[in-house]
Design a protein around this motif. Structure first.
Motif, mmCIF file in Angstrom:
data_model
loop_
_atom_site.group_PDB
_atom_site.id
_atom_site.type_symbol
_atom_site.label_atom_id
_atom_site.label_comp_id
_atom_site.label_asym_id
_atom_site.label_seq_id
_atom_site.Cartn_x
_atom_site.Cartn_y
_atom_site.Cartn_z
ATOM 1 N N GLU A 96 -8.722 13.715 -1.436
ATOM 2 C CA GLU A 96 -7.264 13.253 -1.473
ATOM 3 C C GLU A 96 -7.661 12.125 -0.489
ATOM 4 O OE1 GLU A 96 -3.653 11.992 -2.438
ATOM 5 O OE2 GLU A 96 -5.120 12.902 -3.254
ATOM 6 N N LEU A 97 -8.260 12.575 0.617
ATOM 7 C CA LEU A 97 -8.383 12.024 1.336
ATOM 8 C C LEU A 97 -9.172 10.678 2.192
ATOM 9 C CD1 LEU A 97 -8.453 15.110 4.447
ATOM 10 C CD2 LEU A 97 -6.489 13.127 4.224
ATOM 11 N N ILE A 98 -9.969 11.122 1.259
ATOM 12 C CA ILE A 98 -11.070 9.689 0.709
ATOM 13 C C ILE A 98 -10.614 8.367 0.326
ATOM 14 C CG2 ILE A 98 -13.187 9.539 0.260
ATOM 15 C CD1 ILE A 98 -14.000 11.747 0.541
ATOM 16 N N TYR A 99 -9.989 9.194 -1.222
ATOM 17 C CA TYR A 99 -9.411 8.147 -2.011
ATOM 18 C C TYR A 99 -7.947 7.509 -0.964
ATOM 19 C CZ TYR A 99 -7.288 6.749 -6.635
ATOM 20 O OH TYR A 99 -6.180 5.821 -7.098
ATOM 21 N N ARG A 100 -7.291 8.151 -0.344
ATOM 22 C CA ARG A 100 -5.975 7.240 0.678
ATOM 23 C C ARG A 100 -6.980 6.181 1.800
ATOM 24 N NH1 ARG A 100 -0.300 9.266 1.279
ATOM 25 N NH2 ARG A 100 0.291 10.464 -0.295
ATOM 26 N N GLU A 101 -7.999 6.699 1.884
ATOM 27 C CA GLU A 101 -8.230 5.486 3.418
ATOM 28 C C GLU A 101 -9.061 4.193 1.666
ATOM 29 O OE1 GLU A 101 -10.308 4.454 6.279
ATOM 30 O OE2 GLU A 101 -8.758 6.092 5.759
ATOM 31 N N ILE A 102 -9.430 4.879 1.321
ATOM 32 C CA ILE A 102 -9.445 4.125 0.105
ATOM 33 C C ILE A 102 -9.008 3.050 -0.024
ATOM 34 C CG2 ILE A 102 -10.331 3.054 -2.039
ATOM 35 C CD1 ILE A 102 -12.943 5.538 -2.282
ATOM 36 N N LEU A 103 -7.624 3.346 -0.246
ATOM 37 C CA LEU A 103 -6.487 2.848 -1.517
ATOM 38 C C LEU A 103 -6.095 1.930 0.119
ATOM 39 C CD1 LEU A 103 -4.175 5.161 -3.430
ATOM 40 C CD2 LEU A 103 -5.592 3.033 -3.803
ATOM 41 N N GLU A 104 -6.468 1.861 1.408
ATOM 42 C CA GLU A 104 -5.765 1.160 2.503
ATOM 43 C C GLU A 104 -6.121 -0.023 2.004
ATOM 44 O OE1 GLU A 104 -3.413 2.672 5.462
ATOM 45 O OE2 GLU A 104 -3.237 4.411 4.666
ATOM 46 N N TYR A 105 -7.348 -0.367 2.326
ATOM 47 C CA TYR A 105 -7.804 -1.707 1.486
ATOM 48 C C TYR A 105 -7.502 -2.264 0.484
ATOM 49 C CZ TYR A 105 -11.001 0.287 5.134
ATOM 50 O OH TYR A 105 -10.949 0.538 6.790
ATOM 51 N N HIS A 106 -6.664 -1.557 -0.467
ATOM 52 C CA HIS A 106 -5.824 -2.268 -1.830
ATOM 53 C C HIS A 106 -4.513 -1.952 -1.479
ATOM 54 C CE1 HIS A 106 -9.611 -2.929 -3.439
ATOM 55 N NE2 HIS A 106 -10.002 -2.035 -2.807
ATOM 56 N N PRO A 107 -4.043 -2.644 -1.192
ATOM 57 C CA PRO A 107 -2.864 -2.745 -0.606
ATOM 58 C C PRO A 107 -1.487 -2.310 -2.000
ATOM 59 C CG PRO A 107 -2.673 -4.590 0.400
ATOM 60 C CD PRO A 107 -3.987 -3.642 -0.352
ATOM 61 N N GLN A 108 -1.664 -3.199 -2.931
ATOM 62 C CA GLN A 108 -0.906 -2.987 -4.615
ATOM 63 C C GLN A 108 -0.876 -1.795 -5.071
ATOM 64 O OE1 GLN A 108 1.402 -4.862 -5.276
ATOM 65 N NE2 GLN A 108 1.879 -3.643 -6.906
ATOM 66 N N MET A 109 -1.718 -0.937 -5.108
ATOM 67 C CA MET A 109 -2.640 -0.477 -5.369
ATOM 68 C C MET A 109 -2.572 0.920 -4.850
ATOM 69 S SD MET A 109 -6.452 -1.115 -6.959
ATOM 70 C CE MET A 109 -6.999 0.623 -6.896
ATOM 71 N N PHE A 110 -2.075 1.531 -3.774
ATOM 72 C CA PHE A 110 -1.596 2.350 -2.503
ATOM 73 C C PHE A 110 0.138 2.393 -2.850
ATOM 74 C CE2 PHE A 110 0.178 3.376 1.632
ATOM 75 C CZ PHE A 110 -1.199 4.576 1.920
ATOM 76 N N GLN A 111 0.346 1.437 -3.201
ATOM 77 C CA GLN A 111 1.750 1.026 -3.148
ATOM 78 C C GLN A 111 2.199 2.507 -4.993
ATOM 79 O OE1 GLN A 111 4.624 0.300 -0.957
ATOM 80 N NE2 GLN A 111 2.966 0.516 0.475
ATOM 81 N N GLU A 112 1.622 1.726 -6.004
ATOM 82 C CA GLU A 112 1.542 2.280 -6.854
ATOM 83 C C GLU A 112 1.055 3.346 -6.763
ATOM 84 O OE1 GLU A 112 -1.187 -0.121 -9.291
ATOM 85 O OE2 GLU A 112 0.017 -2.132 -8.930
ATOM 86 N N TYR A 113 -0.373 4.324 -6.058
ATOM 87 C CA TYR A 113 0.110 5.049 -6.488
ATOM 88 C C TYR A 113 1.478 6.346 -5.432
ATOM 89 C CZ TYR A 113 -2.232 9.395 -4.173
ATOM 90 O OH TYR A 113 -2.257 11.230 -3.399
ATOM 91 N N LEU A 114 1.483 5.862 -4.326
ATOM 92 C CA LEU A 114 2.730 5.858 -4.176
ATOM 93 C C LEU A 114 4.059 6.150 -4.198
ATOM 94 C CD1 LEU A 114 2.901 4.660 -0.518
ATOM 95 C CD2 LEU A 114 2.293 6.545 -0.732
ATOM 96 N N HIS A 115 3.684 5.258 -5.279
ATOM 97 C CA HIS A 115 4.942 5.900 -6.886
ATOM 98 C C HIS A 115 5.066 5.937 -7.983
ATOM 99 C CE1 HIS A 115 7.084 2.369 -3.848
ATOM 100 N NE2 HIS A 115 7.510 2.922 -4.367
ATOM 101 N N GLY A 116 3.652 7.498 -7.997
ATOM 102 C CA GLY A 116 3.078 7.365 -9.332
ATOM 103 C C GLY A 116 2.500 7.203 -10.357
ATOM 104 N N GLU A 117 2.824 5.618 -10.066
ATOM 105 C CA GLU A 117 2.021 4.731 -11.167
ATOM 106 C C GLU A 117 0.859 5.339 -11.513
ATOM 107 O OE1 GLU A 117 3.002 1.386 -10.299
ATOM 108 O OE2 GLU A 117 4.961 1.609 -9.993
#
Length: 117
Positions: A96-117
């Motif tokens: 999970e930590l590694i995945y979240r770190e990867i998402l830091e470089y993809h802001p749109q995908m990170f927002q989608e992840y935070l909203h459960g999309e």
């Protein structure tokens, strides 16, 4: 010509690659958020090298570098050390930590992840 400086235009580096200038909190840790303090540490190391003519923390590897830092600056307090000991991570936690770190470089995908999309 007066131009207003937009500080949001400035970006911090993503990673300090050269071990000599890398802040201690980046040495082998998943938990450090990259902040301006990391760049300030690097600038200080470079400035010290300019003054002395040699790198300040010339470590052969990460462990040796941390030994040099603690020899010069002292060891962290027991309270600080106890904070790493409190974390008990499972394999899924690390994933999970590694995945979240990867998402830091993809802001749109990170927002989608935070909203459960």
């Amino acid at each position: 010509m007066n131009q207003k400086i937009n500080f949001q235009q400035f970006f911090w580096t993503d990673y300090v690659a050269t071990r000599w200038y890398r802040a201690p909190e980046l040495c082998g840790s998943f938990f450090s958020k990259y902040t301006p303090a990391i760049d300030i540490w690097s600038i200080g190391c470079i400035f010290a090298e300019m003054l002395t003519g040699k790198p300040l923390f010339l470590g052969r590897n990460v462990v040796h570098k941390l030994d040099i830092v603690t020899d010069l600056l002292g060891s962290p307090s027991a309270e600080t050390i106890a904070r790493f000991e409190r974390w008990r991570l499972t394999e899924n936690d690390v994933r999970e930590l590694i995945y979240r770190e990867i998402l830091e470089y993809h802001p749109q995908m990170f927002q989608e992840y935070l909203h459960g999309e």
